[in-house]
Design a protein around this motif. Structure first.
Motif, PDB file in Angstrom:
ATOM      1  N   SER A  44      64.537 -57.173 -45.664  1.00 41.33           N
ATOM      2  CA  SER A  44      63.676 -58.397 -45.772  1.00 41.33           C
ATOM      3  C   SER A  44      64.589 -59.644 -45.560  1.00 41.33           C
ATOM      4  O   SER A  44      64.219 -60.748 -44.850  1.00 41.33           O
ATOM      5  N   ALA A  45      65.937 -59.884 -46.078  1.00 42.74           N
ATOM      6  CA  ALA A  45      66.571 -60.915 -45.980  1.00 42.74           C
ATOM      7  C   ALA A  45      67.037 -61.164 -44.330  1.00 42.74           C
ATOM      8  O   ALA A  45      67.129 -62.293 -43.865  1.00 42.74           O
ATOM      9  N   HIS A  46      67.426 -59.806 -44.079  1.00 43.12           N
ATOM     10  CA  HIS A  46      67.852 -60.031 -42.264  1.00 43.12           C
ATOM     11  C   HIS A  46      66.628 -60.776 -41.328  1.00 43.12           C
ATOM     12  O   HIS A  46      66.731 -61.303 -40.417  1.00 43.12           O
ATOM     13  N   TYR A  47      65.322 -60.092 -41.874  1.00 39.98           N
ATOM     14  CA  TYR A  47      64.178 -60.534 -41.127  1.00 39.98           C
ATOM     15  C   TYR A  47      64.008 -62.018 -41.513  1.00 39.98           C
ATOM     16  O   TYR A  47      63.617 -62.568 -40.239  1.00 39.98           O
ATOM     17  N   ARG A  48      64.055 -62.588 -42.207  1.00 44.59           N
ATOM     18  CA  ARG A  48      63.992 -63.790 -42.609  1.00 44.59           C
ATOM     19  C   ARG A  48      65.094 -64.831 -41.961  1.00 44.59           C
ATOM     20  O   ARG A  48      64.631 -65.799 -41.368  1.00 44.59           O
ATOM     21  N   LEU A  49      66.314 -64.587 -41.878  1.00 47.29           N
ATOM     22  CA  LEU A  49      67.099 -65.245 -41.521  1.00 47.29           C
ATOM     23  C   LEU A  49      67.103 -65.151 -39.549  1.00 47.29           C
ATOM     24  O   LEU A  49      67.150 -65.932 -38.880  1.00 47.29           O
ATOM     25  N   LYS A  50      66.364 -63.737 -39.315  1.00 46.80           N
ATOM     26  CA  LYS A  50      66.175 -63.714 -37.691  1.00 46.80           C
ATOM     27  C   LYS A  50      65.091 -64.660 -37.246  1.00 46.80           C
ATOM     28  O   LYS A  50      65.202 -65.200 -36.304  1.00 46.80           O
ATOM     29  N   ASN A  51      64.167 -64.831 -38.252  1.00 45.83           N
ATOM     30  CA  ASN A  51      62.859 -65.894 -37.889  1.00 45.83           C
ATOM     31  C   ASN A  51      63.544 -67.151 -37.759  1.00 45.83           C
ATOM     32  O   ASN A  51      63.079 -67.903 -36.694  1.00 45.83           O
ATOM     33  N   THR A  52      64.369 -67.718 -38.587  1.00 44.50           N
ATOM     34  CA  THR A  52      64.635 -68.962 -38.928  1.00 44.50           C
ATOM     35  C   THR A  52      65.621 -69.069 -37.479  1.00 44.50           C
ATOM     36  O   THR A  52      65.417 -70.338 -36.686  1.00 44.50           O
ATOM     37  N   THR A  53      66.580 -68.173 -36.983  1.00 47.49           N
ATOM     38  CA  THR A  53      67.480 -68.357 -35.971  1.00 47.49           C
ATOM     39  C   THR A  53      66.596 -68.378 -34.670  1.00 47.49           C
ATOM     40  O   THR A  53      66.871 -69.306 -33.668  1.00 47.49           O
ATOM     41  N   ASP A  54      65.383 -67.547 -34.598  1.00 44.57           N
ATOM     42  CA  ASP A  54      64.426 -67.701 -33.589  1.00 44.57           C
ATOM     43  C   ASP A  54      64.053 -68.971 -33.428  1.00 44.57           C
ATOM     44  O   ASP A  54      63.994 -69.488 -32.289  1.00 44.57           O
ATOM     45  N   ASP A  55      63.519 -69.744 -34.319  1.00 46.62           N
ATOM     46  CA  ASP A  55      62.947 -70.807 -34.349  1.00 46.62           C
ATOM     47  C   ASP A  55      63.702 -72.006 -33.723  1.00 46.62           C
ATOM     48  O   ASP A  55      63.417 -72.536 -32.740  1.00 46.62           O
ATOM     49  N   TYR A  56      65.116 -71.910 -34.224  1.00 44.58           N
ATOM     50  CA  TYR A  56      65.848 -72.911 -34.006  1.00 44.58           C
ATOM     51  C   TYR A  56      66.601 -72.894 -32.354  1.00 44.58           C
ATOM     52  O   TYR A  56      67.020 -73.692 -31.669  1.00 44.58           O
ATOM     53  N   SER A  57      66.838 -71.485 -32.040  1.00 48.61           N
ATOM     54  CA  SER A  57      67.518 -71.283 -30.822  1.00 48.61           C
ATOM     55  C   SER A  57      66.607 -71.282 -29.578  1.00 48.61           C
ATOM     56  O   SER A  57      66.868 -71.718 -28.426  1.00 48.61           O
ATOM     57  N   TRP A  58      65.308 -70.965 -29.890  1.00 51.33           N
ATOM     58  CA  TRP A  58      64.147 -70.992 -28.666  1.00 51.33           C
ATOM     59  C   TRP A  58      63.609 -72.520 -28.803  1.00 51.33           C
ATOM     60  O   TRP A  58      62.501 -72.562 -29.316  1.00 51.33           O
TER      61      TRP A  58
ATOM     62  N   ILE B  66      73.864 -69.067 -37.389  1.00 50.74           N
ATOM     63  CA  ILE B  66      73.562 -69.642 -38.677  1.00 50.74           C
ATOM     64  C   ILE B  66      73.990 -68.531 -39.643  1.00 50.74           C
ATOM     65  O   ILE B  66      73.850 -67.369 -39.505  1.00 50.74           O
ATOM     66  N   GLY B  67      74.957 -68.999 -40.631  1.00 50.42           N
ATOM     67  CA  GLY B  67      75.527 -68.023 -41.629  1.00 50.42           C
ATOM     68  C   GLY B  67      75.211 -68.533 -43.009  1.00 50.42           C
ATOM     69  O   GLY B  67      74.932 -69.637 -43.472  1.00 50.42           O
ATOM     70  N   ARG B  68      74.944 -67.176 -43.650  1.00 50.24           N
ATOM     71  CA  ARG B  68      74.574 -67.563 -45.085  1.00 50.24           C
ATOM     72  C   ARG B  68      75.568 -66.445 -46.239  1.00 50.24           C
ATOM     73  O   ARG B  68      75.361 -65.394 -46.002  1.00 50.24           O
ATOM     74  N   TYR B  69      76.182 -67.130 -47.105  1.00 52.53           N
ATOM     75  CA  TYR B  69      77.074 -66.131 -47.878  1.00 52.53           C
ATOM     76  C   TYR B  69      76.023 -65.336 -48.773  1.00 52.53           C
ATOM     77  O   TYR B  69      75.272 -66.004 -49.295  1.00 52.53           O
ATOM     78  N   GLN B  70      76.578 -64.179 -49.022  1.00 46.11           N
ATOM     79  CA  GLN B  70      76.054 -63.436 -50.047  1.00 46.11           C
ATOM     80  C   GLN B  70      76.669 -63.813 -51.648  1.00 46.11           C
ATOM     81  O   GLN B  70      77.569 -62.881 -51.780  1.00 46.11           O
ATOM     82  N   THR B  71      76.311 -64.949 -52.132  1.00 43.03           N
ATOM     83  CA  THR B  71      77.128 -65.496 -53.161  1.00 43.03           C
ATOM     84  C   THR B  71      76.859 -64.638 -54.330  1.00 43.03           C
ATOM     85  O   THR B  71      75.703 -63.931 -54.561  1.00 43.03           O
ATOM     86  N   PRO B  72      77.632 -64.637 -55.482  1.00 46.04           N
ATOM     87  CA  PRO B  72      77.237 -63.928 -56.832  1.00 46.04           C
ATOM     88  C   PRO B  72      75.803 -64.271 -57.448  1.00 46.04           C
ATOM     89  O   PRO B  72      74.987 -63.629 -57.939  1.00 46.04           O
TER      90      PRO B  72
END
Length: 703
Positions: free
Chosen positions: A51-65, A182-188
């Motif tokens: 699910s997390a990967h899916y959300r980040l992919k959608n955001t990246t699709d929006d900004y790259s296209w 786009i990078g997102r840290y897996q913070t504690p």
């Protein structure tokens, strides 16, 4: 005492097995719950990651296209990128870092929320290279972004990568397009928040697996581990086990106390059970086990050794008639009354036992054994007076056999068996007086057993065969029916008399197999003679079989036989033995379309009453009356009276045993319908019968 110890031991073993089983099952169930919870946690972690990967992919699709973003990149408009891309990502907190890398891998624009890291430290050249490799085989499109994991200075990064694509991208070389990352840290904090939503309080990212914890490896596109997602697996089973320990322990303790209480009561119950196991519940006499225990006792064995024991075996005749007339409760009353008369007719020291439904044994010891003949003779006399059951009088007789102590070679069992053989002899011969055992009875019994074994083997080996004897009309002597008769030619015994074959088959229970063989073969042969009536003899044992009608119906359907072509023949003995069931079976057969003939008419005691009581279609006058025609004037008168009775009941008449033309002519004059006998033909096999009937057709046509 031995029974008590056995019961106590069984109870203790049962308690131990129960404790072990309940404990093992409880632990197993707890472990199963834990295993299921651990598997569910793994599934939830996989689902959350997806699910997390899916959300980040959608955001990246929006900004790259985004055509404007590509144009801003192309003209180097950093302000536009800051305002529209960097600010959008930072305000929505979808990422901690964002870069645009040129086709040669250099960062031309970037934004990061990490104060202690540079863009190049967070998004390394290796990360850019891996991102470009991930995108290399992906066709250009609005949903072509990909996600991956990478390692950053502050921990594990979730990376979204997509090509920054212009609106007019036809013919564009995708390898020359810049990459938006786009990078997102897996913070504690983030990981902990995810864990709490799944009730995993210690979910964290670790560089290595942690002992005692479940983990999920985190891999970059090059299949290198960048970290581990670790958590303590949920253990609902262990918690459940802890909650169950106290109530389960109490329940098992109560169970153990109850079992110990039952064990302490076993001694008294054991004596009662032992006594009940040796007594017949209906009469209070010894049952078969009680009798065996008495005969096996040392005192009895000593007397047997000295020849001081005699055994009387009694079989009650007519018991079934009482059951059929007044029910089983009435039969129970009769059994008790028979037992009372046996006790009254035998000495007080005699041991009386009921060893079967209608079988009793009297054991005489010492001086009583010497008077076995007188005592045995008293038993039939005691049964002469009618028994009154449900206000109805019943006359009951008995078959009595006995064996003396001098016949006791082989011990008590042999003595009991020999008395049984003597009783069987009395029953077979319908003797009203007692029969003493003789050694020849064992020889006869052995011979019967050997003959029975040979018959059983003959059935399996297919040695039985069918012959047919014609039945002709008295009007024109045309054959209109055939009677099927079973024959056995044994390679060892030769031609076995049919009477002996049927008698042994009925006695041994093989009559069902023999009868089914005959019925099935007649059904198979019926197609040869569709215009002839085929008669089959049915024995008492067959008619008593509850499944007889249904099996017969199945055979008819299997071979496609018209039921009206088949006729069954019954003797009066069959009908009078069990009149009510016999009448029901005959009615069922007639409802199928099968006709019924009464065979050997005139030889029984109640022939006329049989005609009135049972549904019949044909009368077959016994050969003994036919043989006297022409020599005894009374024979013709008797046959004429039989025909008159048959006409009154609308039955056709067959005369059996016709051997001469004179007999045939007289039968015709007496208004009989059909004849059967050697005048027409002897019984013959199916092939011979086919030739015979063909010759009859030619003869009839010639006439």
């Amino acid at each position: 005492m031995r029974l008590t110890r056995q019961i106590t031991a069984c109870l203790l073993i049962g308690c131990a097995i129960t404790f072990l089983t309940v404990g093992a099952m409880t632990v197993w169930m707890a472990r199963q719950y834990d295993a299921q919870a651990a598997a569910a946690a793994q599934i939830m972690m996989a689902g959350n990651s997806e699910s997390a990967h899916y959300r980040l992919k959608n955001t990246t699709d929006d900004y790259s296209w985004w055509d404007d973003a590509y144009l801003a990149y192309a003209r180097g408009d950093r302000d536009w990128l800051n305002t529209n891309v960097g600010t959008g990502i930072s305000e929505t907190a979808v990422g901690d870092v964002m870069v645009i890398a040129s086709p040669d891998g250099k960062i031309v624009y970037g934004w990061t929320s990490q104060e202690n890291e540079t863009l190049e430290q967070t998004i390394t050249a290796t990360t850019i290279r891996l991102a470009r490799q991930v995108l290399a085989d992906v066709p250009l499109g609005p949903t072509s972004a990909k996600t991956m994991l990478a390692r950053g200075p502050a921990g594990v990064l979730m990376i979204g990568a997509g090509r920054l694509t212009p609106k007019n991208h036809a013919g564009v070389d995708v390898s020359r397009l810049p990459i938006l990352i786009i990078g997102r840290y897996q913070t504690p904090e983030r990981i902990s928040r995810v864990g709490r939503s799944f009730l995993l309080d210690d979910l964290a990212v670790s560089d290595t697996p942690v002992p005692g914890k479940d983990f999920r490896p985190l891999l970059d596109p090059a299949k290198q581990r960048v970290g581990y997602l670790v958590w303590t697996p949920p253990r609902p089973g262990a918690a459940l086990l802890q909650e169950l320990l106290v109530p389960l322990g109490i329940a098992l303790t109560v169970f153990a106390v109850v079992m110990l209480f039952v064990a302490t009561r076993a001694r008294g119950f054991a004596d009662e059970l032992a006594m009940a196991a040796r007594l017949d519940h209906l009469t209070g006499l010894d049952n078969r086990k009680g009798l065996s225990d008495f005969l096996a006792s040392k005192a009895c064995q000593d007397e047997i050794g000295k020849g001081g024991v005699a055994v009387i075996y009694v079989d009650v005749n007519g018991f079934k008639t009482v059951n059929d007339s007044v029910g089983h409760k009435g039969g129970d009353v009769l059994v008790r009354e028979v037992a009372a008369r046996l006790i009254a007719a035998t000495p007080g020291r005699a041991r009386v036992a009921r060893v079967g439904g209608d079988e009793f044994v009297v054991v005489l010891v010492g001086d009583d054994a010497e008077n076995v003949v007188e005592i045995a003779n008293c038993i039939p006399v005691a049964m002469e007076k009618p028994f009154v059951v449900a206000e109805i009088e019943f006359n009951v007789s008995c078959a009595v056999g006995y064996a003396r102590g001098t016949d006791a070679e082989g011990g008590a069992d042999a003595l009991l068996q020999r008395a049984d053989l003597a009783m069987y002899q009395a029953k077979q011969e319908q003797r009203l007086s007692p029969v003493a055992y003789t050694p020849s009875m064992e020889t006869d019994a052995l011979a019967r057993k050997q003959f029975e074994a040979k018959l059983r083997n003959a059935i399996e080996a297919g040695e039985l065969h069918i012959v047919y004897q014609p039945i002709a009309s008295t009007i024109d002597m045309r054959v209109c029916g055939l009677e099927a008769l079973v024959r056995w030619h044994s390679p060892e015994l030769g031609d076995v008399p049919p009477q002996k074959l049927i008698a042994v088959a009925e006695e041994s229970g093989l009559i069902r197999s023999v009868g089914d063989f005959v019925l099935n073969r007649v059904c198979e042969d019926s197609w040869r003679w569709p215009n002839l009536k085929l008669s089959v003899n049915v024995s008492p044992a067959q008619l008593r079989d509850v499944a007889f009608v249904s099996r017969f119906r199945t055979m008819l359907r299997k071979h496609g036989v018209t039921p009206g072509q088949i006729e069954i023949e019954l003797t009066e003995t069959v009908l009078l033995k069990d009149p009510a069931p016999a009448a029901r079976k005959l009615e069922q057969l007639r409802n199928l379309g099968i006709t019924v003939a009464l065979d050997d008419f005139g030889t029984g005691f109640s022939s006329i009453s049989s005609l009135r009581a049972f549904p019949l279609d044909r009368l077959k006058i016994d050969r003994s009356f036919v043989q006297d025609l022409g020599t005894d004037p009374d024979a013709a008168t008797l046959i004429q009276s039989f025909v008159a009775v048959a006409r009154a009941k609308r039955l056709s008449v067959v005369c059996e045993g016709v051997e001469t033309e004179t007999q045939a002519e007289m039968i015709r004059l007496l208004d009989c319908d059909f004849i059967q006998g050697y005048l027409l033909a002897r019984p013959m096999r199916v092939e011979q019968m086919a030739e015979f009937l063909a010759g009859e057709e030619l003869r009839t046509e010639a006439v």
